[in-house]
Scaffold this motif. Sequence first.
Motif, mmCIF file in Angstrom:
data_model
loop_
_atom_site.group_PDB
_atom_site.id
_atom_site.type_symbol
_atom_site.label_atom_id
_atom_site.label_comp_id
_atom_site.label_asym_id
_atom_site.label_seq_id
_atom_site.Cartn_x
_atom_site.Cartn_y
_atom_site.Cartn_z
ATOM 1 N N GLU A 1 -3.837 -0.628 -2.270
ATOM 2 C CA GLU A 1 -4.572 0.518 -1.748
ATOM 3 C C GLU A 1 -3.652 1.726 -1.696
ATOM 4 O OE1 GLU A 1 -7.761 1.834 -1.560
ATOM 5 O OE2 GLU A 1 -8.177 -0.053 -0.517
ATOM 6 N N ILE A 2 -4.239 2.898 -1.888
ATOM 7 C CA ILE A 2 -3.523 4.159 -1.759
ATOM 8 C C ILE A 2 -4.235 4.995 -0.705
ATOM 9 C CG2 ILE A 2 -2.703 6.230 -2.937
ATOM 10 C CD1 ILE A 2 -2.891 4.687 -5.556
ATOM 11 N N PHE A 3 -3.470 5.459 0.271
ATOM 12 C CA PHE A 3 -4.027 6.294 1.329
ATOM 13 C C PHE A 3 -3.418 7.692 1.257
ATOM 14 C CE2 PHE A 3 -4.650 2.059 3.111
ATOM 15 C CZ PHE A 3 -5.918 2.154 3.669
ATOM 16 N N VAL A 4 -4.237 8.668 1.555
ATOM 17 C CA VAL A 4 -3.760 10.021 1.793
ATOM 18 C C VAL A 4 -4.017 10.348 3.252
ATOM 19 C CG1 VAL A 4 -4.146 12.467 1.373
ATOM 20 C CG2 VAL A 4 -3.990 10.910 -0.552
ATOM 21 N N MET B 1 -8.911 8.039 2.320
ATOM 22 C CA MET B 1 -8.344 9.135 3.101
ATOM 23 C C MET B 1 -8.376 8.806 4.590
ATOM 24 S SD MET B 1 -10.001 12.420 1.111
ATOM 25 C CE MET B 1 -11.639 11.671 1.085
ATOM 26 N N ILE B 2 -7.319 9.224 5.270
ATOM 27 C CA ILE B 2 -7.257 9.128 6.726
ATOM 28 C C ILE B 2 -7.115 10.551 7.243
ATOM 29 C CG2 ILE B 2 -5.976 8.274 8.717
ATOM 30 C CD1 ILE B 2 -5.032 5.931 7.011
ATOM 31 N N ALA B 3 -8.165 11.074 7.827
ATOM 32 C CA ALA B 3 -8.174 12.445 8.327
ATOM 33 C C ALA B 3 -7.820 12.458 9.816
ATOM 34 C CB ALA B 3 -9.534 13.090 8.100
ATOM 35 N N VAL B 4 -6.774 13.187 10.153
ATOM 36 C CA VAL B 4 -6.335 13.270 11.546
ATOM 37 C C VAL B 4 -7.223 14.272 12.276
ATOM 38 C CG1 VAL B 4 -4.394 13.700 13.084
ATOM 39 C CG2 VAL B 4 -3.980 12.820 10.766
ATOM 40 N N PRO B 5 -7.940 13.843 13.304
ATOM 41 C CA PRO B 5 -8.827 14.779 14.025
ATOM 42 C C PRO B 5 -8.050 15.956 14.595
ATOM 43 C CG PRO B 5 -9.271 12.500 14.655
ATOM 44 C CD PRO B 5 -8.016 12.476 13.844
ATOM 45 N N SER B 6 -8.677 17.087 14.593
ATOM 46 C CA SER B 6 -8.006 18.303 15.076
ATOM 47 C C SER B 6 -7.668 18.224 16.560
ATOM 48 C CB SER B 6 -8.894 19.522 14.809
ATOM 49 O OG SER B 6 -10.175 19.342 15.415
ATOM 50 N N ASP B 7 -8.392 17.391 17.314
ATOM 51 C CA ASP B 7 -8.136 17.292 18.750
ATOM 52 C C ASP B 7 -7.263 16.088 19.107
ATOM 53 O OD1 ASP B 7 -9.952 15.355 18.081
ATOM 54 O OD2 ASP B 7 -11.337 15.750 19.733
ATOM 55 N N TYR B 8 -6.702 15.434 18.099
ATOM 56 C CA TYR B 8 -5.864 14.264 18.381
ATOM 57 C C TYR B 8 -4.524 14.718 18.959
ATOM 58 C CZ TYR B 8 -2.872 10.200 17.620
ATOM 59 O OH TYR B 8 -1.984 9.167 17.780
ATOM 60 N N VAL B 9 -4.107 14.075 20.036
ATOM 61 C CA VAL B 9 -2.847 14.392 20.702
ATOM 62 C C VAL B 9 -2.040 13.116 20.860
ATOM 63 C CG1 VAL B 9 -1.738 15.330 22.773
ATOM 64 C CG2 VAL B 9 -3.892 16.311 21.962
ATOM 65 N N CYS B 10 -0.790 13.150 20.416
ATOM 66 C CA CYS B 10 0.093 11.997 20.565
ATOM 67 C C CYS B 10 0.521 11.857 22.028
ATOM 68 C CB CYS B 10 1.325 12.144 19.692
ATOM 69 S SG CYS B 10 1.036 11.922 17.924
ATOM 70 N N LYS C 1 -2.099 13.861 -9.006
ATOM 71 C CA LYS C 1 -1.283 13.301 -10.095
ATOM 72 C C LYS C 1 -0.454 12.109 -9.592
ATOM 73 C CE LYS C 1 -1.007 17.546 -12.809
ATOM 74 N NZ LYS C 1 -2.028 18.274 -12.030
ATOM 75 N N ILE C 2 0.030 12.211 -8.351
ATOM 76 C CA ILE C 2 0.767 11.094 -7.767
ATOM 77 C C ILE C 2 -0.149 9.879 -7.620
ATOM 78 C CG2 ILE C 2 1.964 10.288 -5.698
ATOM 79 C CD1 ILE C 2 2.923 13.180 -5.295
ATOM 80 N N ILE C 3 -1.353 10.113 -7.150
ATOM 81 C CA ILE C 3 -2.321 9.017 -6.996
ATOM 82 C C ILE C 3 -2.591 8.345 -8.339
ATOM 83 C CG2 ILE C 3 -4.720 8.473 -6.418
ATOM 84 C CD1 ILE C 3 -4.563 10.799 -4.359
ATOM 85 N N ALA C 4 -2.825 9.158 -9.355
ATOM 86 C CA ALA C 4 -3.117 8.597 -10.684
ATOM 87 C C ALA C 4 -1.939 7.796 -11.220
ATOM 88 C CB ALA C 4 -3.475 9.722 -11.650
ATOM 89 N N ILE D 1 0.859 -1.179 0.000
ATOM 90 C CA ILE D 1 0.000 0.000 0.000
ATOM 91 C C ILE D 1 0.902 1.239 0.000
ATOM 92 C CG2 ILE D 1 -1.905 -1.141 1.197
ATOM 93 C CD1 ILE D 1 -1.073 0.202 3.747
ATOM 94 N N VAL D 2 0.399 2.311 -0.514
ATOM 95 C CA VAL D 2 1.138 3.569 -0.601
ATOM 96 C C VAL D 2 0.438 4.599 0.275
ATOM 97 C CG1 VAL D 2 1.863 5.448 -2.116
ATOM 98 C CG2 VAL D 2 2.017 3.075 -2.912
ATOM 99 N N ALA D 3 1.202 5.256 1.125
ATOM 100 C CA ALA D 3 0.655 6.284 2.022
ATOM 101 C C ALA D 3 1.300 7.624 1.700
ATOM 102 C CB ALA D 3 0.900 5.908 3.475
#
Length: 495
Positions: free
Chosen positions: A90-93, A107-116, A77-80, A62-64
Amino acid sequence: MNGGFFPDLATCSPVEILLLVMLISYFPYAVYQIYLMDYCLYMTDKKIKDRKKRLEVPNNVIVAITTNGMATDVVEKIIAKVRGYGLASEIFVVKEERDPFQYSCRMIAVPSDYVCPGGSRCKMRAMHYGIQAMHDMGYGKETYICHLDDDSIVDRPYLEYVKYYLDAEGAQGCIRLRAWGRHLFSSLSDIIRISNCEAWCKRCNSRNHPQFVHGEGLVVRADVEYEIGWDYGTYGAEDLIMGLSVSKRYRFDDIPDGHIYIAPPTSVTDYFKQRRRWFWSLMNNRGVVRRLSFKTWLFYMYMYINGFLGLISLLIIPIVMLFAGGLSDFTHMVAVLNIIFFFAYYQFGATYMHSLSISAAMFVLTIPVAFYDGLTSVYALVRPPDFTTFETIKKVRAGAARSRCLCSMSSGSSSSSELRGSKIWLFLMCMYITTATPRVMLPRTTHIEIMLRRSSTLLPNTTDWRQAMAIIATMNRSRYWWYLTFTDAHRGRRI
C-alpha cells in the motif's frame, strides 16, 4: 619563524596559539572520519548484506509520503515509481485537509481541527495523525513503514531489503542526489550528506547508535512507530528523535542495499532556510535529544563548534603566514593534514555521484562550498526562524521529471547513459578554474578536447565538441567568466 618541530609557546604569537588550538580541536574528528571512510570502503554493502539471512516470511511493506500539497505532480511521479516496483502492499499520502488534490493512492487527510496532545505542529502533527490512522487500519508488527518526503524516493533494492531481510525495528540507508539541482553551490553542499551517510550512518546505524537520521527513507515497524509516536512538541529533529527512541527501546540498523534519492535546494535562500531549520532543530528541541542520547547531543555540539573553528582557521592561516613570521613545523603539519582530510571527505561523497565533472567541481570549489555551508550557521544565529511554524523549501520544480537523474533508481547503480547525461558545462568550468595552475593538469585545450571527445553531452545549445570549445574559449577571454559559467551556461542562455 619559530625554531624546532614543536612551537615554543613562550615566543609564539597569540594568533598562532589560537590557530593551533583550533587545528588540534578538529584533528581527532578529521582522523576519525578517515577511519570511517576506510571502514566503508572495506565493509562494502555486499559484505553486510551477505551476513543477513533472508526472512522465511517476508515483511509487509507500506510507503508513507508526507506532503504539504505544494508538489502534487512530483508526489504523483513518486507514487507511480514506487507502485512500479510491485513491493509495497500500500502507498499512503499523508496530507492536510485543505489540500484538495486527489492522489492516485490511499490518502490520510489530517483534519484542520486536529490537535496533538503534546502540542506538535506541522509535519510532526501530520505524521502523528498518520500513524494513528494506520494503526486503526490494522497495521502492526508484520508491517514496516517506509517514510518519504514529497521530493524523495527510494529505489527497488531498498524496498526489497526491507521486505525480505530487515529484522530490526527501525533502519535507514544512505542517500544520493537523484537529480543535479539548479543551484550549483547548494547541490555541491548537499554532497556532504552523502559523505555523512556513507561514513557515519553506515557505521553507527549498524551498531544501533543512529547519528545522522533523516526523514527520507526512514523505516520503522508499524507497531513500534505507533508506540513511540511523533508527538514530541519540538521545533524539529523529529527524525533523529524517532531513530534514537527506537534504538533506546529496540534495535536500529543499517539498510545496505539500495539508496534514497533526494533533491538539493534550488536557491541560496532555500538552502539557508533549510540549514537554519536543521540548526535550530538541534538547538531548540526542549532537551529531548540530550535526554535520549547525551553522546549524540554532544557530538552535534562538537560538530557545529568545529565547523565554526574550521572556517576561522582557514582565514587565520594566511594571516599568520604573512604577518606573524610563519608557522612552526608542528602547526604546519597539523594544518596540512586537516586540509587533506577535509578535501578527502568531500571527495568521498562526490565519488558516489559517478561523475567526473562533479568530482572535479567539488575538488576545485571545496573551500568556497565549505564557507557557503558554514555561513548557514551564522545566518541561523543572526536571523532565527519563527518557531511557531515549520519552514518548507522548494527543492523540485513543476515538471521536475525533465531533470536528468544521475543514478539508476531501478537497479541502484549507475549506467553509462546516465553518466553521459550529466552536464558537461560543469566539467568545462572546472577545467577552466583548475588549469589556471599549469602544474595541476594538462594544458587546458588538450585536456578539454580529450574529455569532450569521450562525452556525448555538450553545453546547452551546442552541436559538437568544437562549438563547446569555442564557448569555453569565449569564457577564457571574458573578465566575467564566473558569472557566465555559473549563470548563463547553467541556464542555457547565449554567452
